[in-house]
Write a protein that holds these residues in place. Structure first.
Motif, mmCIF file in Angstrom:
data_model
loop_
_atom_site.group_PDB
_atom_site.id
_atom_site.type_symbol
_atom_site.label_atom_id
_atom_site.label_comp_id
_atom_site.label_asym_id
_atom_site.label_seq_id
_atom_site.Cartn_x
_atom_site.Cartn_y
_atom_site.Cartn_z
ATOM 1 N N GLU A 196 35.610 27.832 58.022
ATOM 2 C CA GLU A 196 35.476 26.571 57.298
ATOM 3 C C GLU A 196 34.116 26.381 56.630
ATOM 4 O OE1 GLU A 196 36.495 23.540 60.098
ATOM 5 O OE2 GLU A 196 38.447 24.384 60.470
ATOM 6 N N VAL A 197 33.397 27.465 56.334
ATOM 7 C CA VAL A 197 32.065 27.325 55.746
ATOM 8 C C VAL A 197 32.124 26.675 54.366
ATOM 9 C CG1 VAL A 197 31.928 29.618 54.678
ATOM 10 C CG2 VAL A 197 29.834 28.473 55.420
ATOM 11 N N LEU A 198 33.211 26.856 53.639
ATOM 12 C CA LEU A 198 33.305 26.279 52.295
ATOM 13 C C LEU A 198 33.635 24.797 52.302
ATOM 14 C CD1 LEU A 198 35.140 29.092 50.311
ATOM 15 C CD2 LEU A 198 32.716 28.524 50.308
ATOM 16 N N THR A 199 34.189 24.288 53.394
ATOM 17 C CA THR A 199 34.625 22.891 53.422
ATOM 18 C C THR A 199 33.750 22.002 54.299
ATOM 19 O OG1 THR A 199 36.164 23.370 55.234
ATOM 20 C CG2 THR A 199 37.030 23.512 52.982
ATOM 21 N N ASN A 200 32.730 22.558 54.923
ATOM 22 C CA ASN A 200 31.895 21.785 55.832
ATOM 23 C C ASN A 200 30.458 21.762 55.306
ATOM 24 O OD1 ASN A 200 30.079 21.216 58.078
ATOM 25 N ND2 ASN A 200 31.883 21.361 59.380
ATOM 26 N N ASP A 201 29.987 20.577 54.905
ATOM 27 C CA ASP A 201 28.650 20.447 54.334
ATOM 28 C C ASP A 201 27.551 20.866 55.306
ATOM 29 O OD1 ASP A 201 29.618 19.578 51.895
ATOM 30 O OD2 ASP A 201 29.412 17.444 52.401
ATOM 31 N N ALA B 79 26.454 39.324 41.995
ATOM 32 C CA ALA B 79 27.757 39.617 42.596
ATOM 33 C C ALA B 79 28.310 38.362 43.268
ATOM 34 C CB ALA B 79 27.629 40.744 43.615
ATOM 35 N N TYR B 80 29.577 38.095 43.003
ATOM 36 C CA TYR B 80 30.260 36.966 43.622
ATOM 37 C C TYR B 80 30.729 37.367 45.014
ATOM 38 C CZ TYR B 80 30.428 35.321 38.819
ATOM 39 O OH TYR B 80 30.087 34.933 37.556
ATOM 40 N N LEU B 81 30.673 36.423 45.941
ATOM 41 C CA LEU B 81 31.145 36.664 47.302
ATOM 42 C C LEU B 81 32.610 36.271 47.385
ATOM 43 C CD1 LEU B 81 30.482 37.532 50.164
ATOM 44 C CD2 LEU B 81 29.723 35.186 50.604
ATOM 45 N N MET B 82 33.469 37.245 47.697
ATOM 46 C CA MET B 82 34.915 37.014 47.695
ATOM 47 C C MET B 82 35.376 36.167 48.883
ATOM 48 S SD MET B 82 37.841 39.858 47.471
ATOM 49 C CE MET B 82 39.554 39.463 47.556
ATOM 50 N N ASN B 83 34.913 36.446 50.090
ATOM 51 C CA ASN B 83 35.386 35.761 51.286
ATOM 52 C C ASN B 83 34.194 35.361 52.136
ATOM 53 O OD1 ASN B 83 36.511 34.942 53.714
ATOM 54 N ND2 ASN B 83 38.084 36.520 53.711
ATOM 55 N N SER B 84 33.673 34.172 51.906
ATOM 56 C CA SER B 84 32.462 33.746 52.613
ATOM 57 C C SER B 84 32.707 33.518 54.098
ATOM 58 C CB SER B 84 31.876 32.493 51.970
ATOM 59 O OG SER B 84 32.823 31.457 51.968
ATOM 60 N N GLU B 85 33.910 33.106 54.474
ATOM 61 C CA GLU B 85 34.193 32.905 55.897
ATOM 62 C C GLU B 85 34.091 34.219 56.655
ATOM 63 O OE1 GLU B 85 37.838 30.813 56.531
ATOM 64 O OE2 GLU B 85 37.122 29.022 55.506
ATOM 65 N N LYS B 86 34.647 35.284 56.100
ATOM 66 C CA LYS B 86 34.565 36.596 56.753
ATOM 67 C C LYS B 86 33.132 37.128 56.710
ATOM 68 C CE LYS B 86 36.226 41.325 56.564
ATOM 69 N NZ LYS B 86 37.042 42.303 55.859
ATOM 70 N N PHE B 87 32.477 36.965 55.575
ATOM 71 C CA PHE B 87 31.119 37.486 55.398
ATOM 72 C C PHE B 87 30.153 36.883 56.420
ATOM 73 C CE2 PHE B 87 26.929 37.529 53.358
ATOM 74 C CZ PHE B 87 26.830 38.842 52.969
ATOM 75 N N PHE B 88 30.151 35.562 56.532
ATOM 76 C CA PHE B 88 29.219 34.883 57.435
ATOM 77 C C PHE B 88 29.777 34.712 58.843
ATOM 78 C CE2 PHE B 88 27.684 33.281 53.294
ATOM 79 C CZ PHE B 88 26.395 33.729 53.381
ATOM 80 N N GLN B 89 31.049 35.026 59.060
ATOM 81 C CA GLN B 89 31.719 34.859 60.339
ATOM 82 C C GLN B 89 31.682 33.409 60.814
ATOM 83 O OE1 GLN B 89 30.915 37.928 63.306
ATOM 84 N NE2 GLN B 89 29.929 39.156 61.720
ATOM 85 N N ILE B 90 31.826 32.487 59.848
ATOM 86 C CA ILE B 90 31.833 31.057 60.144
ATOM 87 C C ILE B 90 33.092 30.457 59.518
ATOM 88 C CG2 ILE B 90 30.644 28.854 59.876
ATOM 89 C CD1 ILE B 90 28.051 30.415 59.430
#
Length: 89
Positions: free
Chosen positions: A27-32, A14-25
């Motif tokens: 900018e999680v996709l743009t911060n290494d 299953a693909y995760l649609m909104n990782s920022e909401k899921f992890f409550q973090i």
């Protein structure tokens, strides 16, 4: 991000649609550094090759949809409207 979900009867990618909401973090996709932190935490919670009954349970909303890729139709799954939260007593 993709999750491999196993309930003991079948396995599903299953693909995760909104990782920022899921992890409550934010900018999680743009911060290494944040991505490495998430990877490390997921590795502790769900270590590779762990048995299904040893892994934590996750209640989530999964949508299925049909997609066509290179003239081939397949069913895809997407986790949405789900947030990881601490246990509530």
């Amino acid at each position: 991000m993709t999750f491999t979900l196993d309930d003991g009867t079948d396995v599903l990618e299953a693909y995760l649609m909104n990782s920022e909401k899921f992890f409550q973090i934010p900018e999680v996709l743009t911060n290494d550094d944040l991505q490495q932190s998430v990877d490390m935490n997921m590795g502790m919670f769900c270590p590779p090759r762990a048995k299904a009954n040893e892994s934590p349970w996750l209640e989530c909303f999964i949508k299925s949809y049909d997609a066509v890729s290179r003239m081939e139709q397949q069913t895809c799954y997407q986790i949405s409207d789900t947030t990881v939260a601490d246990d509530v007593i």
